[in-house]
Design an enzyme around this catalytic site. Sequence first.
Site, PDB file in Angstrom:
ATOM      1  N   GLN A 212       0.829  -1.205   0.000  1.00  0.00           N
ATOM      2  CA  GLN A 212       0.000   0.000   0.000  1.00  0.00           C
ATOM      3  C   GLN A 212       0.868   1.263   0.000  1.00  0.00           C
ATOM      4  OE1 GLN A 212      -3.591  -0.371   2.791  1.00  0.00           O
ATOM      5  NE2 GLN A 212      -2.235  -1.959   3.553  1.00  0.00           N
ATOM      6  N   LEU A 213       1.922   1.220   0.785  1.00  0.00           N
ATOM      7  CA  LEU A 213       2.790   2.395   0.945  1.00  0.00           C
ATOM      8  C   LEU A 213       3.378   2.852  -0.385  1.00  0.00           C
ATOM      9  CD1 LEU A 213       4.288   4.386   2.846  1.00  0.00           C
ATOM     10  CD2 LEU A 213       6.060   2.629   3.101  1.00  0.00           C
TER      11      LEU A 213
ATOM     12  N   ARG B 163       3.330   7.567  -4.913  1.00  0.00           N
ATOM     13  CA  ARG B 163       4.401   7.538  -5.896  1.00  0.00           C
ATOM     14  C   ARG B 163       5.417   8.661  -5.762  1.00  0.00           C
ATOM     15  NH1 ARG B 163      -0.305   5.832  -8.191  1.00  0.00           N
ATOM     16  NH2 ARG B 163      -0.288   3.791  -9.207  1.00  0.00           N
TER      17      ARG B 163
ATOM     18  N   GLN C  48      14.186  -3.711   2.415  1.00  0.00           N
ATOM     19  CA  GLN C  48      14.991  -4.913   2.601  1.00  0.00           C
ATOM     20  C   GLN C  48      14.586  -5.965   1.578  1.00  0.00           C
ATOM     21  OE1 GLN C  48      14.445  -7.768   6.009  1.00  0.00           O
ATOM     22  NE2 GLN C  48      16.424  -6.930   6.623  1.00  0.00           N
TER      23      GLN C  48
ATOM     24  N   ARG D 174      11.661 -17.688  -1.763  1.00  0.00           N
ATOM     25  CA  ARG D 174      10.910 -16.618  -1.083  1.00  0.00           C
ATOM     26  C   ARG D 174       9.447 -16.562  -1.503  1.00  0.00           C
ATOM     27  NH1 ARG D 174      12.346 -11.005  -4.311  1.00  0.00           N
ATOM     28  NH2 ARG D 174      12.687 -11.955  -6.338  1.00  0.00           N
TER      29      ARG D 174
ATOM     30  N   ALA E 290       6.791  17.394   2.175  1.00  0.00           N
ATOM     31  CA  ALA E 290       5.683  17.746   3.067  1.00  0.00           C
ATOM     32  C   ALA E 290       4.328  17.704   2.360  1.00  0.00           C
ATOM     33  CB  ALA E 290       5.914  19.130   3.671  1.00  0.00           C
ATOM     34  N   ARG E 291       4.303  18.075   1.094  1.00  0.00           N
ATOM     35  CA  ARG E 291       3.034  18.038   0.358  1.00  0.00           C
ATOM     36  C   ARG E 291       2.551  16.603   0.194  1.00  0.00           C
ATOM     37  NH1 ARG E 291       1.952  20.809  -5.595  1.00  0.00           N
ATOM     38  NH2 ARG E 291      -0.323  20.863  -5.466  1.00  0.00           N
TER      39      ARG E 291
ATOM     40  N   ASN F  36      -0.935  14.572   1.809  1.00  0.00           N
ATOM     41  CA  ASN F  36      -1.829  13.671   1.083  1.00  0.00           C
ATOM     42  C   ASN F  36      -1.858  12.287   1.729  1.00  0.00           C
ATOM     43  OD1 ASN F  36      -1.755  11.431  -1.405  1.00  0.00           O
ATOM     44  ND2 ASN F  36      -3.374  12.967  -1.590  1.00  0.00           N
TER      45      ASN F  36
ATOM     46  N   ARG G 233      -4.438   8.019   4.817  1.00  0.00           N
ATOM     47  CA  ARG G 233      -4.080   6.873   5.643  1.00  0.00           C
ATOM     48  C   ARG G 233      -4.347   7.049   7.137  1.00  0.00           C
ATOM     49  NH1 ARG G 233      -3.982   2.922   1.833  1.00  0.00           N
ATOM     50  NH2 ARG G 233      -2.558   3.467   0.113  1.00  0.00           N
TER      51      ARG G 233
END
Length: 259
Positions: free
Chosen positions: A82-83, A87, A94, A171, A188-189, A193, A198
Amino acid sequence: MYVSSKLKVELLRYTPDGEKLVASAAKLCYSSVGIDKIEDNLDDKKVDDFLNMLMNLGHESPLEHVTFTFGVEGISRVLTHQLVRHRIASYSQQSQRYVKLEQFDYIIPPSIESIPEAKELFIKAMEEDQKYYDQITDLLFEKHLNDFSKEGYDEKKAKNMAEKMSIEDARYVFPNACETKIVFTMNARSLYNFFKLRCCNRAQWEIRELAYEMLMEVKKVYPILFKNAGPGCLIGPCPEGKMTCGKMAEVREKYKYEE
C-alpha cells in the site's frame, strides 16, 4: 517459535529550517522581493502567517521544498504494498532476494491476536512457511551448486551464486504477513496527502497506525507546518460521503493540534 514484530518508526532526517524555507518560497511567490531578501524579517509569527495563508489558499507547491526521511520496521508486506502506491516518494526496502531469512518475523493482525484459536492457527501457518522455505532453499541450493560446479566455477563462487538463486525463488512461499524494513523519503506536500488518506478510520489498520506515528514524529519538529495535517475530516467535511465511519468528532479530538 513466536516471532511476531512490533511497529517501529524513526524520523531519520529532515530539511533544516523547513518551516522558514516554505515561508520564504511563499514570500517569493507573493512579493517583488529578490532572492537575497526572501528570508529577511521572517520571525515565527510571519512564518506562521505564511503557512496558514498557503493552507487557506490551497497553494501547496512550496511545501515540496521540505523533505522527511523515515526508517520503519516491524511492518508487513501488506503494508508496503500500500505504501509504495504513494508515488511521489523514494523507497529502499529490505530485499528477500539478497537476504536469507533464517527465521522470518511476521505481523499478527489484532483481530487474529484476539482469538486464541485463530492466533494458534496463524502462528502454525507461519512456522510451516519457514519450514518449507528452508526445505525448498536447500533443494534449490543443491541443484544450483551442482550446475555451477559443472560449469567450472570455483567452490566459493559457486556457493555464493547457488545461495542467491535458491533464496530468490524459495521466497515465493513467504506470506503477506512477513515482516519487512524500509527507508523512504517524502516531501511535506506528499505527506499531507498521505496523512489525509491513511489516517482515516477507513484506511487499513496497519498503515493507519504507521501514518499516525509518522504524523506524531513530524509534528515534533515542525508543529506549525503540520498543524492541519491528518485525516480528510480534520478541518472539513468527511470526504468519504456515505462510507463515512461516523466518528468525525472522535477523530478530530485525536488529531487536533495542541498549541
